[in-house]
Design an enzyme around this catalytic site. Structure first.
Site, PDB file in Angstrom:
ATOM      1  N   HIS A  96      32.834   2.302 -25.996  1.00  0.00           N
ATOM      2  CA  HIS A  96      32.546   0.874 -25.871  1.00  0.00           C
ATOM      3  C   HIS A  96      31.515   0.570 -24.781  1.00  0.00           C
ATOM      4  O   HIS A  96      30.962  -0.514 -24.737  1.00  0.00           O
ATOM      5  CB  HIS A  96      33.841   0.082 -25.651  1.00  0.00           C
ATOM      6  CG  HIS A  96      34.420   0.179 -24.277  1.00  0.00           C
ATOM      7  ND1 HIS A  96      35.516   0.966 -23.991  1.00  0.00           N
ATOM      8  CD2 HIS A  96      34.092  -0.416 -23.111  1.00  0.00           C
ATOM      9  CE1 HIS A  96      35.826   0.846 -22.710  1.00  0.00           C
ATOM     10  NE2 HIS A  96      34.968   0.011 -22.146  1.00  0.00           N
ATOM     11  N   ASP A 126      37.355   6.075 -28.654  1.00  0.00           N
ATOM     12  CA  ASP A 126      36.636   5.374 -27.594  1.00  0.00           C
ATOM     13  C   ASP A 126      35.959   6.353 -26.637  1.00  0.00           C
ATOM     14  O   ASP A 126      35.960   6.171 -25.422  1.00  0.00           O
ATOM     15  CB  ASP A 126      37.541   4.415 -26.814  1.00  0.00           C
ATOM     16  CG  ASP A 126      36.746   3.390 -26.012  1.00  0.00           C
ATOM     17  OD1 ASP A 126      35.551   3.202 -26.318  1.00  0.00           O
ATOM     18  OD2 ASP A 126      37.301   2.799 -25.074  1.00  0.00           O
ATOM     19  N   SER A 203      35.128   1.826 -16.793  1.00  0.00           N
ATOM     20  CA  SER A 203      35.242   2.445 -18.113  1.00  0.00           C
ATOM     21  C   SER A 203      34.335   3.664 -18.228  1.00  0.00           C
ATOM     22  O   SER A 203      33.135   3.598 -17.952  1.00  0.00           O
ATOM     23  CB  SER A 203      34.874   1.438 -19.201  1.00  0.00           C
ATOM     24  OG  SER A 203      35.814   0.408 -19.271  1.00  0.00           O
TER      25      SER A 203
END
Length: 351
Positions: A96, A126, A203
């Site tokens: 993402h 992901d 992230s």
């Protein structure tokens, strides 16, 4: 009137001045002031810090029928984290962070900047692999084994939350075997829960153990909650990396079950002669799927594929690799007082 606040450099009346007070204190080596926990965190961080990267991306904004874009701009930016896992310039990050990007820029801890190529992208887990070019070998992390993690052990997160480069937070492994839904809508299994604080921008950064080995990829938080953060297990990531290197994408064998890792009692282990302490409890069988055609039922417990024991959902996914697609495999399931061998033919999971 109340007394004014006392600051840490205030001295009470009659006390010696600052120079005298300082002189009265014994000199101490800074290293001697570090407790064991601090030394552990610092040592682990030193092993990975130079390999952690700041990632910035640009994406095209969707235009209207006339090609006009919102806010008067044709692109929008985003940031995240990643880490080098080979000396020749391969990085791991979250899908993402980079999915749909038109330009990816990587900045390393020493300030070196590189344009990066998206080498492989797997929204279902992901995870994504980037590649940068460098004439010299690059610092890189050591990948650990998330399967050996224990709840309560030290967890250290490194990344770039809110653009603050090389931020370190610490905590513990709060839970193992969690499930998390990816942006593609599919479930990511065997996710690590930690209370090492994460924020937007973390992230894709590494979650490391006390030995400085990467055991997870920091992925998500629960908005509004306190210290409930998630990382994709590095064992899952290693499997994804191998698939991307082999095929340029992740090929998954699909059998059509949804399940969860479940303990197997000692009594059941002895009865069936199993070496497993857990298996995969079948929660749903998709109608018309290979599993349904083979006779797999809800509440079965899958314990082996082609004779190889399976003790978790992640293990089942690894057992159903690309080599199993369109080949008959034997799946061992526990059903009541029976252990059954069912023949099924996995198909390739649709993208």
């Amino acid at each position: 009137m109340g007394s004014r606040p006392r600051f840490i450099d205030d001295l009470p009346p009659g006390a010696p001045d600052a120079a005298d007070a300082t002189a009265a204190l014994p000199l101490a080596d800074d290293d001697a002031l570090l407790d064991a926990y601090s030394r552990t965190v610092i040592g682990a961080l030193e092993r990975v810090q130079q390999a952690v990267a700041f990632i910035s991306v640009e994406r095209r904004l969707p235009g209207d029928a006339n090609g006009h874009h919102g806010h008067g701009r044709g692109t929008r930016g985003g940031t995240g984290s990643g880490f080098l896992f080979t000396p020749d310039g391969y990085l791991l990050t979250n899908s993402h962070v980079v999915h749909g990007a038109t330009h990816i820029r990587v900045t390393l801890a020493d300030g070196a900047k590189f344009d990066a190529d998206l080498f492989g992208d797997d929204p279902d887990s992901d995870l994504a692999v980037l590649r940068i070019g460098s004439p010299e070998p690059l610092p890189h992390v050591e990948l650990g084994e998330s399967g050996k993690l224990r709840v309560g052990q030290i967890a250290i997160a490194v990344g770039n939350p809110l653009g603050l480069a090389q931020t370190v937070t610490t905590g513990v492994v709060s839970a193992l075997g969690r499930s998390l839904r990816s942006n593609s809508g599919r479930m990511i299994y065997d996710v690590i829960q930690t209370d090492a604080a994460l924020n937007p921008g973390n992230s894709g950064g590494p979650l490391i153990n006390s030995a400085g080995q990467v055991v997870g990829v920091n992925t998500a938080i629960i908005p509004g909650a306190q210290a409930i953060c998630f990382a994709t297990a590095i064992d899952t990531a290693k499997w994804v990396i191998m698939q991307i290197f082999a095929y340029g994408r992740v090929r998954r064998a699909y059998i059509g079950v949804a399940g969860t890792t479940t303990p197997i009692s000692r009594r059941v282990q002895r009865y069936f002669g199993l070496n497993l302490v857990s298996g995969v409890h079948v929660m749903e069988v998709v109608k018309g799927s290979p599993a349904a055609a083979a006779g797999v039922r809800m509440d079965d417990t899958i314990v082996a594929v082609d004779g190889v024991e399976v003790d978790s959902v992640d293990g089942l996914q690894r057992a159903l690799g690309a080599s199993r697609i369109d080949r008959v495999v034997s799946v061992a399931v526990l059903r009541g007082a029976q252990k059954l061998e069912l023949a099924l033919t996995p198909v390739e999971q649709a993208s």
